[in-house]
Scaffold this active site. Structure first.
Site, mmCIF file in Angstrom:
data_model
loop_
_atom_site.group_PDB
_atom_site.id
_atom_site.type_symbol
_atom_site.label_atom_id
_atom_site.label_comp_id
_atom_site.label_asym_id
_atom_site.label_seq_id
_atom_site.Cartn_x
_atom_site.Cartn_y
_atom_site.Cartn_z
ATOM 1 N N ARG A 13 0.996 -1.075 -0.066
ATOM 2 C CA ARG A 13 -0.154 0.223 0.152
ATOM 3 C C ARG A 13 0.750 1.075 0.154
ATOM 4 N NH1 ARG A 13 1.624 1.798 3.919
ATOM 5 N NH2 ARG A 13 0.758 3.608 3.543
ATOM 6 N N GLY A 14 0.019 2.220 -0.150
ATOM 7 C CA GLY A 14 1.256 3.708 -0.376
ATOM 8 C C GLY A 14 0.665 4.020 -1.350
ATOM 9 N N ALA A 15 0.823 5.253 -2.402
ATOM 10 C CA ALA A 15 0.770 5.330 -3.767
ATOM 11 C C ALA A 15 2.384 5.218 -4.583
ATOM 12 C CB ALA A 15 0.399 6.713 -4.181
ATOM 13 N N GLN A 69 -2.486 2.601 10.269
ATOM 14 C CA GLN A 69 -1.283 2.661 9.569
ATOM 15 C C GLN A 69 -0.256 3.486 10.647
ATOM 16 O OE1 GLN A 69 -4.470 3.491 7.738
ATOM 17 N NE2 GLN A 69 -4.049 3.303 5.417
ATOM 18 N N ASP A 111 -2.244 10.899 -2.373
ATOM 19 C CA ASP A 111 -1.736 9.493 -2.810
ATOM 20 C C ASP A 111 -2.450 9.908 -4.627
ATOM 21 O OD1 ASP A 111 -2.631 6.802 -1.700
ATOM 22 O OD2 ASP A 111 -2.459 8.720 -0.334
#
EC number: 5.3.1.23
Length: 351
Positions: free
Chosen positions: A46-48, A195, A236
């Protein structure tokens, strides 16, 4: 970070399973593009920026498994479509896939083995560019935040959210490397996926950066009591006018920061800026499973049958953003003009 978020190894994509952190460091091996797509969809990764890198490697995996030249076109379209459909909000995913598609179009008629190599090379270049861009971004951010000793961050924009260095936490990492004094980093939990408490606190402890975990509802208290000098978050997607889509709750942080006179900074590479998206109203907001709200670590915390709402992101109006830190420059208002100027400038290479 000694722990790698994502790695290409002998034709396999190795991902640390971020759902299992901080209690266990478990690695997942993806041997085909469908497994990469599933890892993105289920937030193993995850994470752009990290999603973009993973998707690029997924394309290379998809090409690697092709055996017959006549099937290249149909297989590759299926690969691109599957990866494009994983998550809608993070624009780095589509940016990375656009780079991979361009490489595919330029090399599809040059022979199957050459195509496979070119796609693998492009995926690795995207990986390396992300780390280098974030290091540059971190250095610029460290200069901007010089003198800010108490910093608040939201969600996770560290090494785990990128190919390895981080955006918002990359700024903090660069501050430490430069010798700047950091007295305290406030990390909110970031419900519902946690998160902040699971990932950001874990990263900062590993980096030996002072960290204080708070609940999301404590953000106003720490600002009201003058315990925060600056806020720095990731993104994002950034629209052409400077509106910022980031993890749900970011808008709340920005409103509180403005109310208390605390600068609110966004740290992201230019690959996160979507000049084709006029404003935050045009950014698609991912809606996720109700189980993330009704359960924590598999245990139900809400009554059966309760209605839930679970948008994964919200949009922070550009008027609340003090500056956007990119690898090319620190961008300040007017964002519509200055973002275009920065993102349209000659692309930089970091080697």
């Amino acid at each position: 970070m000694t722990v790698r978020t994502i790695e290409w190894r002998a034709g396999e994509v190795i991902l640390i399973d971020q759902r299992r952190l901080p209690r266990k460091e478990v690695y997942r091996v993806c041997r085909n593009y469908r497994q990469v797509a599933q890892a993105i969809r289920t937030m193993v990764v995850r994470g752009a920026p990290a999603i973009g890198v993973a998707a690029a490697m997924g394309v290379a995996l998809g090409a690697r498994r092709i055996r017959h030249p006549k099937s290249v076109g149909s297989v590759m379209e299926r690969v691109f479509r599957t990866l494009e459909d994983t998550r809608p909000t993070a624009v780095n995913l589509h940016w990375a896939l656009a780079r991979m598609r361009r490489t595919y179009e330029e090399n599809k008629d040059g022979g199957l083995e050459l195509l496979k190599q070119r796609l693998e090379d492009e995926a690795m270049e995207i990986y390396e560019d992300d780390i280098a861009a974030n290091r540059r971004l971190g250095g610029l951010g460290a200069g901007l935040l010089k003198g800010s000793r108490r910093i608040l961050t939201h969600c996770n924009a560290g090494a785990l959210a990128t190919a390895g260095y981080g955006t918002a936490l990359g700024v903090l990492r660069a501050m430490k490397e430069s010798g700047a004094a950091i007295d305290e980093v406030f990390v909110d939990e970031t419900r519902p996926f946690l998160q902040g408490s699971r990932l950001t606190a874990w990263e900062l402890l590993k980096e030996e950066i002072p960290v204080t975990l708070i609940t999301d509802s404590m953000m106003g208290y720490v600002m009201q009591s003058r315990q925060v000098d600056a806020v720095v978050v990731g993104a994002d997607r950034v629209a052409a006018n400077g509106d910022v889509a980031n993890k749900i709750g970011t808008y709340t942080v920005a409103v509180l920061a403005q109310r208390h006179g605390v600068p609110f900074y966004v740290a992201c590479p230019t690959s996160t800026v979507d000049l084709g998206c006029p404003s935050g109203a045009d950014i698609p907001i991912e809606q996720r499973s109700q189980d993330e709200v009704t359960h924590i670590a598999g245990s139900r915390i809400a009554p059966d049958g309760v209605h839930t709402l679970n948008p994964a992101f919200d949009v922070t109006d550009h008027s609340l953003v003090s500056a956007i830190i990119t690898e090319k420059a620190v961008v300040t208002p007017p964002y519509k003009k200055n973002l275009r100027a920065v993102c349209s400038s000659t692309s930089l290479r970091y080697t």
